[in-house]
Design a protein around this motif. Structure first.
Motif, PDB file in Angstrom:
ATOM      1  N   LYS A 142     -10.802 -46.846   0.948  1.00  0.00           N
ATOM      2  CA  LYS A 142     -11.316 -47.890   1.332  1.00  0.00           C
ATOM      3  C   LYS A 142     -13.531 -47.687   0.794  1.00  0.00           C
ATOM      4  N   ALA A 151      -8.724 -44.817   5.220  1.00  0.00           N
ATOM      5  CA  ALA A 151     -10.465 -44.624   5.109  1.00  0.00           C
ATOM      6  C   ALA A 151     -11.580 -44.202   3.948  1.00  0.00           C
ATOM      7  N   ARG A 185     -14.022 -44.231  12.928  1.00  0.00           N
ATOM      8  CA  ARG A 185     -14.024 -45.739  12.662  1.00  0.00           C
ATOM      9  C   ARG A 185     -14.783 -46.387  13.597  1.00  0.00           C
ATOM     10  N   GLU A 230     -15.256 -53.731   8.525  1.00  0.00           N
ATOM     11  CA  GLU A 230     -14.276 -53.972   8.785  1.00  0.00           C
ATOM     12  C   GLU A 230     -12.994 -54.977   9.049  1.00  0.00           C
ATOM     13  N   GLU A 232      -4.453 -41.520   8.122  1.00  0.00           N
ATOM     14  CA  GLU A 232      -6.164 -42.518   8.613  1.00  0.00           C
ATOM     15  C   GLU A 232      -7.074 -42.504   7.452  1.00  0.00           C
ATOM     16  N   LEU A 282     -16.576 -47.853   9.618  1.00  0.00           N
ATOM     17  CA  LEU A 282     -16.676 -47.508   9.095  1.00  0.00           C
ATOM     18  C   LEU A 282     -17.907 -46.756   8.999  1.00  0.00           C
TER      19      LEU A 282
END
Length: 158
Positions: free
Chosen positions: A131, A128, A154, A74, A124, A80
């Motif tokens: 992503k 993620a 994360r 990231e 959150e 991640l």
């Protein structure tokens, strides 16, 4: 064969049940061996996806466990980790290790970095997850195969 065609083929193969049966035994063993021989300079699976070697204390054994994992780098220097276990029913053991002891080390491109792992939840996690899916679409196939919610962590530098 162009890089785009090769990547599409790898994505298609990695989403199959046959790959899910074989890969958990073969891919990490190859990665650990090559990583050790090259003193952290080469991670075979990272030729397709970025990857780290996670060193975490075993939740039950208390011993350090080294696990090669794909990651989603990231902006800002975090990563991640997706506990997909290739779409198998159980959570991968490394996720329990992170829950029991979140202060761990990763080897990223040959450098050891102390990080803290945080299990993502709520919005959150949803952001993620989007992503992660954009980065590696087969994660959607893995999630569709299992009843559990795939754990998503994360990693942030300590």
């Amino acid at each position: 064969m162009g890089a785009g065609v090769g990547l599409r083929l790898v994505r298609r193969v990695s989403a199959t049940r046959a790959f899910a049966r074989v890969a958990p035994r073969v891919v990490p063993a190859m990665d650990r061996g090559v990583h050790r021989i090259t003193r952290g300079k080469v991670l075979l699976s990272a030729r397709m996806l970025p990857g780290v070697i996670l060193t975490a204390r075993g939740a039950r054994s208390g011993l350090d466990r080294r696990t090669p994992l794909a990651c989603v780098p990231e902006e800002g220097g975090s990563w991640l980790l997706v506990g997909s276990n290739f779409g198998r029913p159980a959570h991968p053991a490394w996720t329990a290790n992170l829950l029991a002891g979140p202060d761990v080390t990763i080897n990223w491109r040959g450098t050891d970095i102390p990080v803290r792992a945080r299990l993502l939840t709520g919005e959150e996690r949803a952001a993620a997850w989007r992503k992660a899916l954009a980065f590696w679409p087969p994660y959607a196939t893995y999630q569709a195969r299992v009843e559990r919610e795939i754990r998503l962590f994360r990693l942030e530098r300590r």
